[in-house]
Design a protein around this motif. Sequence first.
Motif, PDB file in Angstrom:
ATOM      1  N   LEU A  16       0.876  -1.163   0.000  1.00 34.04           N
ATOM      2  CA  LEU A  16       0.000   0.000   0.000  1.00 34.04           C
ATOM      3  C   LEU A  16       0.917   1.216   0.000  1.00 34.04           C
ATOM      4  CD1 LEU A  16      -2.865   1.238   0.271  1.00 34.04           C
ATOM      5  CD2 LEU A  16      -2.522   1.174   2.753  1.00 34.04           C
ATOM      6  N   ILE A  17       0.780   2.033  -1.041  1.00 30.68           N
ATOM      7  CA  ILE A  17       1.690   3.161  -1.229  1.00 30.68           C
ATOM      8  C   ILE A  17       0.910   4.464  -1.131  1.00 30.68           C
ATOM      9  CG2 ILE A  17       3.316   4.240  -2.831  1.00 30.68           C
ATOM     10  CD1 ILE A  17       3.736   1.343  -3.932  1.00 30.68           C
ATOM     11  N   GLY A  18       1.393   5.364  -0.288  1.00 27.98           N
ATOM     12  CA  GLY A  18       0.742   6.651  -0.096  1.00 27.98           C
ATOM     13  C   GLY A  18       1.014   7.598  -1.247  1.00 27.98           C
ATOM     14  N   PRO A  19       0.339   8.738  -1.249  1.00 26.71           N
ATOM     15  CA  PRO A  19       0.506   9.711  -2.330  1.00 26.71           C
ATOM     16  C   PRO A  19       1.922  10.276  -2.411  1.00 26.71           C
ATOM     17  CG  PRO A  19      -0.911  10.591  -0.592  1.00 26.71           C
ATOM     18  CD  PRO A  19      -0.655   9.151  -0.270  1.00 26.71           C
ATOM     19  N   ASP A  20       2.683  10.158  -1.323  1.00 26.72           N
ATOM     20  CA  ASP A  20       4.073  10.628  -1.320  1.00 26.72           C
ATOM     21  C   ASP A  20       5.045   9.592  -1.883  1.00 26.72           C
ATOM     22  OD1 ASP A  20       3.970   8.741   0.692  1.00 26.72           O
ATOM     23  OD2 ASP A  20       4.716  10.065   2.276  1.00 26.72           O
ATOM     24  N   GLY A  21       4.512   8.413  -2.290  1.00 26.82           N
ATOM     25  CA  GLY A  21       5.359   7.363  -2.854  1.00 26.82           C
ATOM     26  C   GLY A  21       5.963   6.439  -1.804  1.00 26.82           C
ATOM     27  N   GLU A  22       5.702   6.713  -0.543  1.00 25.71           N
ATOM     28  CA  GLU A  22       6.235   5.886   0.541  1.00 25.71           C
ATOM     29  C   GLU A  22       5.326   4.683   0.800  1.00 25.71           C
ATOM     30  OE1 GLU A  22       9.175   6.376   2.262  1.00 25.71           O
ATOM     31  OE2 GLU A  22       9.521   7.958   0.771  1.00 25.71           O
ATOM     32  N   VAL A  23       5.926   3.534   1.133  1.00 24.98           N
ATOM     33  CA  VAL A  23       5.161   2.340   1.470  1.00 24.98           C
ATOM     34  C   VAL A  23       4.541   2.539   2.857  1.00 24.98           C
ATOM     35  CG1 VAL A  23       5.269  -0.143   1.944  1.00 24.98           C
ATOM     36  CG2 VAL A  23       6.604   0.831   0.062  1.00 24.98           C
ATOM     37  N   LYS A  24       3.209   2.508   2.904  1.00 22.60           N
ATOM     38  CA  LYS A  24       2.474   2.677   4.160  1.00 22.60           C
ATOM     39  C   LYS A  24       2.262   1.342   4.865  1.00 22.60           C
ATOM     40  CE  LYS A  24      -1.194   5.408   3.951  1.00 22.60           C
ATOM     41  NZ  LYS A  24      -2.440   6.061   3.438  1.00 22.60           N
ATOM     42  N   GLU A  25       2.162   0.280   4.060  1.00 18.63           N
ATOM     43  CA  GLU A  25       1.878  -1.038   4.625  1.00 18.63           C
ATOM     44  C   GLU A  25       2.368  -2.106   3.657  1.00 18.63           C
ATOM     45  OE1 GLU A  25      -2.061  -3.341   6.377  1.00 18.63           O
ATOM     46  OE2 GLU A  25      -2.166  -1.225   5.852  1.00 18.63           O
ATOM     47  N   ARG A  26       2.830  -3.210   4.221  1.00 17.36           N
ATOM     48  CA  ARG A  26       3.261  -4.365   3.426  1.00 17.36           C
ATOM     49  C   ARG A  26       2.632  -5.601   4.037  1.00 17.36           C
ATOM     50  NH1 ARG A  26       8.189  -6.125   0.518  1.00 17.36           N
ATOM     51  NH2 ARG A  26       8.284  -8.375   0.758  1.00 17.36           N
ATOM     52  N   ARG A  27       2.032  -6.435   3.178  1.00 16.21           N
ATOM     53  CA  ARG A  27       1.419  -7.693   3.626  1.00 16.21           C
ATOM     54  C   ARG A  27       1.942  -8.822   2.760  1.00 16.21           C
ATOM     55  NH1 ARG A  27      -3.882  -6.695   5.626  1.00 16.21           N
ATOM     56  NH2 ARG A  27      -3.567  -5.096   7.196  1.00 16.21           N
ATOM     57  N   GLU A  28       2.043  -9.992   3.360  1.00 13.84           N
ATOM     58  CA  GLU A  28       2.368 -11.202   2.608  1.00 13.84           C
ATOM     59  C   GLU A  28       1.385 -12.272   3.022  1.00 13.84           C
ATOM     60  OE1 GLU A  28       6.273 -12.415   1.839  1.00 13.84           O
ATOM     61  OE2 GLU A  28       7.126 -10.425   2.126  1.00 13.84           O
ATOM     62  N   VAL A  29       0.731 -12.894   2.039  1.00 20.31           N
ATOM     63  CA  VAL A  29      -0.262 -13.935   2.312  1.00 20.31           C
ATOM     64  C   VAL A  29      -0.167 -15.041   1.266  1.00 20.31           C
ATOM     65  CG1 VAL A  29      -1.920 -12.443   3.499  1.00 20.31           C
ATOM     66  CG2 VAL A  29      -2.063 -12.692   1.044  1.00 20.31           C
ATOM     67  N   ASP A  30      -0.541 -16.234   1.679  1.00 18.96           N
ATOM     68  CA  ASP A  30      -0.650 -17.352   0.746  1.00 18.96           C
ATOM     69  C   ASP A  30      -2.055 -17.346   0.158  1.00 18.96           C
ATOM     70  OD1 ASP A  30       1.960 -18.269   1.179  1.00 18.96           O
ATOM     71  OD2 ASP A  30       1.340 -19.403   2.933  1.00 18.96           O
ATOM     72  N   ASN A  31      -2.259 -18.120  -0.897  1.00 18.91           N
ATOM     73  CA  ASN A  31      -3.555 -18.155  -1.538  1.00 18.91           C
ATOM     74  C   ASN A  31      -3.971 -19.575  -1.840  1.00 18.91           C
ATOM     75  OD1 ASN A  31      -2.440 -17.314  -4.886  1.00 18.91           O
ATOM     76  ND2 ASN A  31      -2.670 -19.276  -4.009  1.00 18.91           N
ATOM     77  N   LEU A  32      -5.154 -19.699  -2.413  1.00 19.52           N
ATOM     78  CA  LEU A  32      -5.691 -20.988  -2.835  1.00 19.52           C
ATOM     79  C   LEU A  32      -5.776 -21.011  -4.352  1.00 19.52           C
ATOM     80  CD1 LEU A  32      -7.107 -23.693  -2.050  1.00 19.52           C
ATOM     81  CD2 LEU A  32      -9.263 -22.428  -2.197  1.00 19.52           C
ATOM     82  N   SER A 135      -2.117   3.998  -3.790  1.00 17.74           N
ATOM     83  CA  SER A 135      -2.073   2.953  -4.812  1.00 17.74           C
ATOM     84  C   SER A 135      -1.668   1.655  -4.129  1.00 17.74           C
ATOM     85  CB  SER A 135      -1.092   3.310  -5.937  1.00 17.74           C
ATOM     86  OG  SER A 135       0.214   3.443  -5.424  1.00 17.74           O
ATOM     87  N   THR A 136      -1.973   0.539  -4.778  1.00 21.16           N
ATOM     88  CA  THR A 136      -1.534  -0.764  -4.260  1.00 21.16           C
ATOM     89  C   THR A 136      -0.847  -1.513  -5.379  1.00 21.16           C
ATOM     90  OG1 THR A 136      -3.704  -1.690  -4.712  1.00 21.16           O
ATOM     91  CG2 THR A 136      -3.271  -1.060  -2.454  1.00 21.16           C
ATOM     92  N   ILE A 137       0.188  -2.227  -5.007  1.00 25.38           N
ATOM     93  CA  ILE A 137       0.901  -3.089  -5.951  1.00 25.38           C
ATOM     94  C   ILE A 137       0.838  -4.505  -5.394  1.00 25.38           C
ATOM     95  CG2 ILE A 137       3.088  -3.642  -7.073  1.00 25.38           C
ATOM     96  CD1 ILE A 137       3.848  -0.656  -6.728  1.00 25.38           C
ATOM     97  N   PHE A 138       0.309  -5.416  -6.209  1.00 20.91           N
ATOM     98  CA  PHE A 138       0.244  -6.822  -5.853  1.00 20.91           C
ATOM     99  C   PHE A 138       1.292  -7.561  -6.671  1.00 20.91           C
ATOM    100  CE2 PHE A 138      -3.811  -5.337  -4.494  1.00 20.91           C
ATOM    101  CZ  PHE A 138      -4.329  -6.240  -3.586  1.00 20.91           C
ATOM    102  N   THR A 139       2.170  -8.297  -6.012  1.00 18.03           N
ATOM    103  CA  THR A 139       3.116  -9.184  -6.685  1.00 18.03           C
ATOM    104  C   THR A 139       2.748 -10.587  -6.258  1.00 18.03           C
ATOM    105  OG1 THR A 139       4.816  -7.488  -6.627  1.00 18.03           O
ATOM    106  CG2 THR A 139       5.538  -9.753  -7.029  1.00 18.03           C
ATOM    107  N   TRP A 140       2.320 -11.403  -7.224  1.00 21.25           N
ATOM    108  CA  TRP A 140       1.756 -12.715  -6.939  1.00 21.25           C
ATOM    109  C   TRP A 140       2.625 -13.768  -7.590  1.00 21.25           C
ATOM    110  CZ3 TRP A 140      -4.069 -12.398  -6.252  1.00 21.25           C
ATOM    111  CH2 TRP A 140      -4.569 -13.549  -5.618  1.00 21.25           C
ATOM    112  N   SER A 141       3.212 -14.642  -6.793  1.00 18.53           N
ATOM    113  CA  SER A 141       4.040 -15.733  -7.315  1.00 18.53           C
ATOM    114  C   SER A 141       3.272 -17.040  -7.233  1.00 18.53           C
ATOM    115  CB  SER A 141       5.329 -15.850  -6.491  1.00 18.53           C
ATOM    116  OG  SER A 141       6.069 -14.663  -6.564  1.00 18.53           O
ATOM    117  N   VAL A 142       3.188 -17.728  -8.361  1.00 20.03           N
ATOM    118  CA  VAL A 142       2.542 -19.035  -8.412  1.00 20.03           C
ATOM    119  C   VAL A 142       3.643 -20.054  -8.712  1.00 20.03           C
ATOM    120  CG1 VAL A 142       0.826 -20.481  -9.569  1.00 20.03           C
ATOM    121  CG2 VAL A 142       0.353 -18.042  -9.171  1.00 20.03           C
TER     122      VAL A 142
END
Length: 145
Positions: A16-32, A135-142
């Motif tokens: 999750l990236i704020g309007p200043d370009g700084e990362v406000k939050e980072r999450r890592e999760v697995d999926n199905l 803005s949000t950036i999702f990087t998804w590795s399968v």
Amino acid sequence: MQHEHIKASGHITILLIGPDGEVKERREVDNLIVTAGKNWLAQRMSGSPTLMSHMAMGTGAVAPALGDTALGAQAARVALDSQNTANNVTTYVATFPAGTGTGAITEAGIFNASSGGTMLNRATFAVVNKGASDSTIFTWSVTQN
């Protein structure tokens, strides 16, 4: 007699990236990897299905299930920024710009169409509050292992 079992698994990094370009939050999760996604992977061996091309995020909170074919409550869907495969890992990246998918985001999935289409995988996670200027950036590795 030899038996081989190919398994697919996924992992997402959410920024999750704020309007200043700084990362406000980072999450890592697995999926199905859902059943439709497993069928899509098998069909790829013959080269027939449409490639994955979009990522969606939403506000649904119901845990992923094998029979899922859509998000619980889609908020936005965007074209993938990139996808590449190296070794046995395919990485998909998508950016949801400011003003797109604003709200309490709790789920995501990868699809092969701008609407409808086949869903490869689905994940739910603790709320990521995406403000109108974020803005949000999702990087998804399968990984197929």
